[in-house]
Design a protein around this motif. Structure first.
Motif, PDB file in Angstrom:
ATOM      1  N   LEU A 100       0.818  -1.211   0.000  1.00 33.78           N
ATOM      2  CA  LEU A 100       0.000   0.000   0.000  1.00 33.78           C
ATOM      3  C   LEU A 100       0.853   1.262   0.000  1.00 33.78           C
ATOM      4  O   LEU A 100       0.568   2.212  -0.737  1.00 33.78           O
ATOM      5  CB  LEU A 100      -0.932   0.020   1.215  1.00 33.78           C
ATOM      6  CG  LEU A 100      -2.098  -0.969   1.226  1.00 33.78           C
ATOM      7  CD1 LEU A 100      -2.939  -0.759   2.475  1.00 33.78           C
ATOM      8  CD2 LEU A 100      -2.951  -0.823  -0.016  1.00 33.78           C
ATOM      9  N   LEU A 101       1.879   1.282   0.857  1.00 35.43           N
ATOM     10  CA  LEU A 101       2.687   2.498   0.974  1.00 35.43           C
ATOM     11  C   LEU A 101       3.420   2.838  -0.320  1.00 35.43           C
ATOM     12  O   LEU A 101       3.336   3.985  -0.778  1.00 35.43           O
ATOM     13  CB  LEU A 101       3.668   2.384   2.142  1.00 35.43           C
ATOM     14  CG  LEU A 101       3.046   2.234   3.543  1.00 35.43           C
ATOM     15  CD1 LEU A 101       4.121   2.433   4.597  1.00 35.43           C
ATOM     16  CD2 LEU A 101       1.902   3.188   3.751  1.00 35.43           C
ATOM     17  N   PRO A 102       4.150   1.895  -0.946  1.00 35.84           N
ATOM     18  CA  PRO A 102       4.821   2.265  -2.202  1.00 35.84           C
ATOM     19  C   PRO A 102       3.852   2.660  -3.309  1.00 35.84           C
ATOM     20  O   PRO A 102       4.152   3.552  -4.106  1.00 35.84           O
ATOM     21  CB  PRO A 102       5.607   1.002  -2.580  1.00 35.84           C
ATOM     22  CG  PRO A 102       5.061  -0.089  -1.741  1.00 35.84           C
ATOM     23  CD  PRO A 102       4.542   0.539  -0.505  1.00 35.84           C
ATOM     24  N   ILE A 103       2.679   2.017  -3.347  1.00 35.22           N
ATOM     25  CA  ILE A 103       1.695   2.396  -4.367  1.00 35.22           C
ATOM     26  C   ILE A 103       1.192   3.814  -4.099  1.00 35.22           C
ATOM     27  O   ILE A 103       1.077   4.632  -5.020  1.00 35.22           O
ATOM     28  CB  ILE A 103       0.515   1.403  -4.395  1.00 35.22           C
ATOM     29  CG1 ILE A 103       0.984   0.065  -4.955  1.00 35.22           C
ATOM     30  CG2 ILE A 103      -0.636   1.947  -5.227  1.00 35.22           C
ATOM     31  CD1 ILE A 103      -0.072  -1.015  -4.934  1.00 35.22           C
ATOM     32  N   ALA A 104       0.904   4.114  -2.819  1.00 37.34           N
ATOM     33  CA  ALA A 104       0.456   5.465  -2.470  1.00 37.34           C
ATOM     34  C   ALA A 104       1.537   6.486  -2.758  1.00 37.34           C
ATOM     35  O   ALA A 104       1.271   7.577  -3.273  1.00 37.34           O
ATOM     36  CB  ALA A 104       0.040   5.515  -1.003  1.00 37.34           C
ATOM     37  N   GLU A 105       2.782   6.125  -2.444  1.00 36.32           N
ATOM     38  CA  GLU A 105       3.897   7.038  -2.664  1.00 36.32           C
ATOM     39  C   GLU A 105       4.110   7.323  -4.150  1.00 36.32           C
ATOM     40  O   GLU A 105       4.521   8.419  -4.534  1.00 36.32           O
ATOM     41  CB  GLU A 105       5.172   6.465  -2.046  1.00 36.32           C
ATOM     42  CG  GLU A 105       5.141   6.468  -0.524  1.00 36.32           C
ATOM     43  CD  GLU A 105       6.338   5.751   0.081  1.00 36.32           C
ATOM     44  OE1 GLU A 105       7.097   5.138  -0.688  1.00 36.32           O
ATOM     45  OE2 GLU A 105       6.495   5.790   1.317  1.00 36.32           O
ATOM     46  N   GLY A 113       0.993  10.078  -5.905  1.00 36.41           N
ATOM     47  CA  GLY A 113       0.617  11.375  -5.360  1.00 36.41           C
ATOM     48  C   GLY A 113       0.607  11.508  -3.868  1.00 36.41           C
ATOM     49  O   GLY A 113       0.239  12.556  -3.338  1.00 36.41           O
ATOM     50  N   HIS A 114       0.985  10.453  -3.155  1.00 39.31           N
ATOM     51  CA  HIS A 114       0.959  10.558  -1.697  1.00 39.31           C
ATOM     52  C   HIS A 114       2.317  10.196  -1.101  1.00 39.31           C
ATOM     53  O   HIS A 114       2.424   9.757   0.031  1.00 39.31           O
ATOM     54  CB  HIS A 114      -0.118   9.631  -1.117  1.00 39.31           C
ATOM     55  CG  HIS A 114      -0.505   9.984   0.295  1.00 39.31           C
ATOM     56  ND1 HIS A 114      -1.389  10.978   0.601  1.00 39.31           N
ATOM     57  CD2 HIS A 114      -0.093   9.482   1.474  1.00 39.31           C
ATOM     58  CE1 HIS A 114      -1.521  11.064   1.911  1.00 39.31           C
ATOM     59  NE2 HIS A 114      -0.744  10.165   2.471  1.00 39.31           N
ATOM     60  N   GLY A 115       3.365  10.376  -1.876  1.00 41.30           N
ATOM     61  CA  GLY A 115       4.660   9.905  -1.423  1.00 41.30           C
ATOM     62  C   GLY A 115       5.426  10.859  -0.541  1.00 41.30           C
ATOM     63  O   GLY A 115       6.052  10.458   0.432  1.00 41.30           O
ATOM     64  N   THR A 116       5.399  12.149  -0.856  1.00 42.57           N
ATOM     65  CA  THR A 116       6.200  13.117  -0.104  1.00 42.57           C
ATOM     66  C   THR A 116       5.393  13.690   1.037  1.00 42.57           C
ATOM     67  O   THR A 116       4.429  14.427   0.839  1.00 42.57           O
ATOM     68  CB  THR A 116       6.683  14.255  -1.025  1.00 42.57           C
ATOM     69  OG1 THR A 116       7.427  13.684  -2.094  1.00 42.57           O
ATOM     70  CG2 THR A 116       7.553  15.225  -0.259  1.00 42.57           C
ATOM     71  N   TYR A 117       5.785  13.335   2.229  1.00 43.98           N
ATOM     72  CA  TYR A 117       5.081  13.821   3.413  1.00 43.98           C
ATOM     73  C   TYR A 117       5.639  15.178   3.841  1.00 43.98           C
ATOM     74  O   TYR A 117       4.918  16.057   4.260  1.00 43.98           O
ATOM     75  CB  TYR A 117       5.235  12.807   4.544  1.00 43.98           C
ATOM     76  CG  TYR A 117       4.553  13.201   5.833  1.00 43.98           C
ATOM     77  CD1 TYR A 117       3.178  13.072   5.973  1.00 43.98           C
ATOM     78  CD2 TYR A 117       5.286  13.700   6.904  1.00 43.98           C
ATOM     79  CE1 TYR A 117       2.546  13.427   7.147  1.00 43.98           C
ATOM     80  CE2 TYR A 117       4.667  14.054   8.084  1.00 43.98           C
ATOM     81  CZ  TYR A 117       3.296  13.922   8.195  1.00 43.98           C
ATOM     82  OH  TYR A 117       2.677  14.277   9.361  1.00 43.98           O
ATOM     83  N   ASP A 120      17.616  17.394   3.929  1.00 35.93           N
ATOM     84  CA  ASP A 120      18.232  16.126   3.548  1.00 35.93           C
ATOM     85  C   ASP A 120      17.473  15.427   2.426  1.00 35.93           C
ATOM     86  O   ASP A 120      17.862  14.349   1.984  1.00 35.93           O
ATOM     87  CB  ASP A 120      18.308  15.184   4.758  1.00 35.93           C
ATOM     88  CG  ASP A 120      19.196  15.752   5.858  1.00 35.93           C
ATOM     89  OD1 ASP A 120      20.238  16.320   5.505  1.00 35.93           O
ATOM     90  OD2 ASP A 120      18.843  15.633   7.036  1.00 35.93           O
ATOM     91  N   GLY A 121      16.364  16.049   1.984  1.00 33.02           N
ATOM     92  CA  GLY A 121      15.587  15.439   0.916  1.00 33.02           C
ATOM     93  C   GLY A 121      14.135  15.215   1.331  1.00 33.02           C
ATOM     94  O   GLY A 121      13.657  15.786   2.309  1.00 33.02           O
ATOM     95  N   GLU A 122      13.456  14.361   0.571  1.00 36.43           N
ATOM     96  CA  GLU A 122      12.042  14.106   0.836  1.00 36.43           C
ATOM     97  C   GLU A 122      11.866  13.107   1.979  1.00 36.43           C
ATOM     98  O   GLU A 122      12.645  12.169   2.137  1.00 36.43           O
ATOM     99  CB  GLU A 122      11.380  13.571  -0.428  1.00 36.43           C
ATOM    100  CG  GLU A 122      11.356  14.552  -1.577  1.00 36.43           C
ATOM    101  CD  GLU A 122      10.681  13.977  -2.799  1.00 36.43           C
ATOM    102  OE1 GLU A 122      10.456  12.751  -2.821  1.00 36.43           O
ATOM    103  OE2 GLU A 122      10.374  14.745  -3.725  1.00 36.43           O
ATOM    104  N   TYR A 123      10.845  13.343   2.758  1.00 38.13           N
ATOM    105  CA  TYR A 123      10.488  12.465   3.862  1.00 38.13           C
ATOM    106  C   TYR A 123       9.203  11.772   3.448  1.00 38.13           C
ATOM    107  O   TYR A 123       8.152  12.400   3.351  1.00 38.13           O
ATOM    108  CB  TYR A 123      10.281  13.311   5.114  1.00 38.13           C
ATOM    109  CG  TYR A 123      10.406  12.555   6.415  1.00 38.13           C
ATOM    110  CD1 TYR A 123      11.498  11.741   6.675  1.00 38.13           C
ATOM    111  CD2 TYR A 123       9.430  12.677   7.399  1.00 38.13           C
ATOM    112  CE1 TYR A 123      11.632  11.077   7.878  1.00 38.13           C
ATOM    113  CE2 TYR A 123       9.553  12.023   8.609  1.00 38.13           C
ATOM    114  CZ  TYR A 123      10.653  11.214   8.843  1.00 38.13           C
ATOM    115  OH  TYR A 123      10.779  10.554  10.041  1.00 38.13           O
ATOM    116  N   THR A 124       9.249  10.482   3.146  1.00 40.18           N
ATOM    117  CA  THR A 124       8.106   9.777   2.585  1.00 40.18           C
ATOM    118  C   THR A 124       7.148   9.282   3.661  1.00 40.18           C
ATOM    119  O   THR A 124       7.485   9.267   4.862  1.00 40.18           O
ATOM    120  CB  THR A 124       8.563   8.580   1.746  1.00 40.18           C
ATOM    121  OG1 THR A 124       9.128   7.590   2.625  1.00 40.18           O
ATOM    122  CG2 THR A 124       9.599   8.996   0.704  1.00 40.18           C
ATOM    123  N   LEU A 125       6.003   8.813   3.219  1.00 39.99           N
ATOM    124  CA  LEU A 125       5.037   8.233   4.143  1.00 39.99           C
ATOM    125  C   LEU A 125       5.630   7.010   4.829  1.00 39.99           C
ATOM    126  O   LEU A 125       5.405   6.780   6.018  1.00 39.99           O
ATOM    127  CB  LEU A 125       3.759   7.851   3.389  1.00 39.99           C
ATOM    128  CG  LEU A 125       2.643   7.209   4.214  1.00 39.99           C
ATOM    129  CD1 LEU A 125       2.205   8.139   5.335  1.00 39.99           C
ATOM    130  CD2 LEU A 125       1.471   6.846   3.323  1.00 39.99           C
TER     131      LEU A 125
END
Length: 224
Positions: free
Chosen positions: A185-190, A193-197, A202-207
């Motif tokens: 679920l998480l990689p699909i969401a990321e 459109g829901h990947g960058t929280y 230091d860069g993007e902080y993902t879900l």
């Protein structure tokens, strides 16, 4: 009846019902619970809090008392004779957990939207779509149930730096976050459109990062 009067009436009624059951709770705690329940009903139904108050009858107070009573009694008698009854968690960690649960609901919705796109031939997915749909629906339901459970326990306590939640609730939270951290679920969401929280230097902080950090903070909570 306007919302203010409705809130006062429901608060008084709930206090009386709890007192009849020999359960004494501070009025400000009950007020917070009633307010939270009104907001929950309004947001779930997609209506204003005033409209929600008109749909909630006095009978709701009895059901709310049924929901609150076991929690309050458990807080007063935390030891069950076999294991510790509560877990001491920082207010910051619980706020972080609540925020993570909200993000997971959004992530599940994002996956459901992705499933619809796949069904329409507008996106590709190599796995079993029915299984993915079931996983997303189950995740959304479990997250929503735990969100309500967590809120119910927190409104029984005064604001403090460290708060108590039952061992069972803590275990369910850790189990849920652990399972979702390993699910697709998480990689699909990321990727949809829901990947960058959050963006950091230091860069993007993902879900996925958020879930892992929350799980870590819950894991180090103190049981007693």
């Amino acid at each position: 009846m306007d919302t203010t009067n409705w809130h006062a009436t429901q608060t008084t009624l709930l206090c009386e019902i709890l007192q009849d059951r020999n359960i004494v709770v501070r009025r400000d705690v009950v007020e917070a619970f009633v307010s939270n329940m009104l907001t929950l009903v309004a947001e779930t139904a997609g209506i204003s809090e005033h409209a929600a108050s008109e749909t909630i009858t006095e009978a709701a107070a009895e059901r709310w008392a049924d929901s609150l009573a076991p929690t309050i009694l458990a807080m007063e008698n935390p030891c069950d004779g076999t294991a510790s009854g509560v877990v001491l968690v920082s207010a910051h960690t619980l706020a972080q957990t609540a925020a993570t649960l909200i993000e997971l609901v959004r992530a599940a919705a994002s996956v459901e939207e992705f499933i619809e796109l796949v069904s329409l031939g507008m996106a590709d997915y190599g796995g079993d779509l029915a299984t993915l749909r079931g996983t997303a629906l189950d995740a959304r339901q479990r997250v929503q149930e735990l969100s309500l459970e967590l809120a119910r326990h927190l409104v029984t306590q005064p604001p403090m730096e460290m708060l108590q939640i039952p061992v069972q609730t803590h275990a369910l939270l850790c189990d849920l976050l652990d399972q979702l951290s390993q699910s697709e679920l998480l990689p699909i969401a990321e990727n949809n459109g829901h990947g960058t929280y959050h963006h950091t230097v230091d860069g993007e902080y993902t879900l996925g990062d958020v879930v892992a950090a929350t799980l870590h903070d819950l894991d180090v909570a103190s049981t007693y």
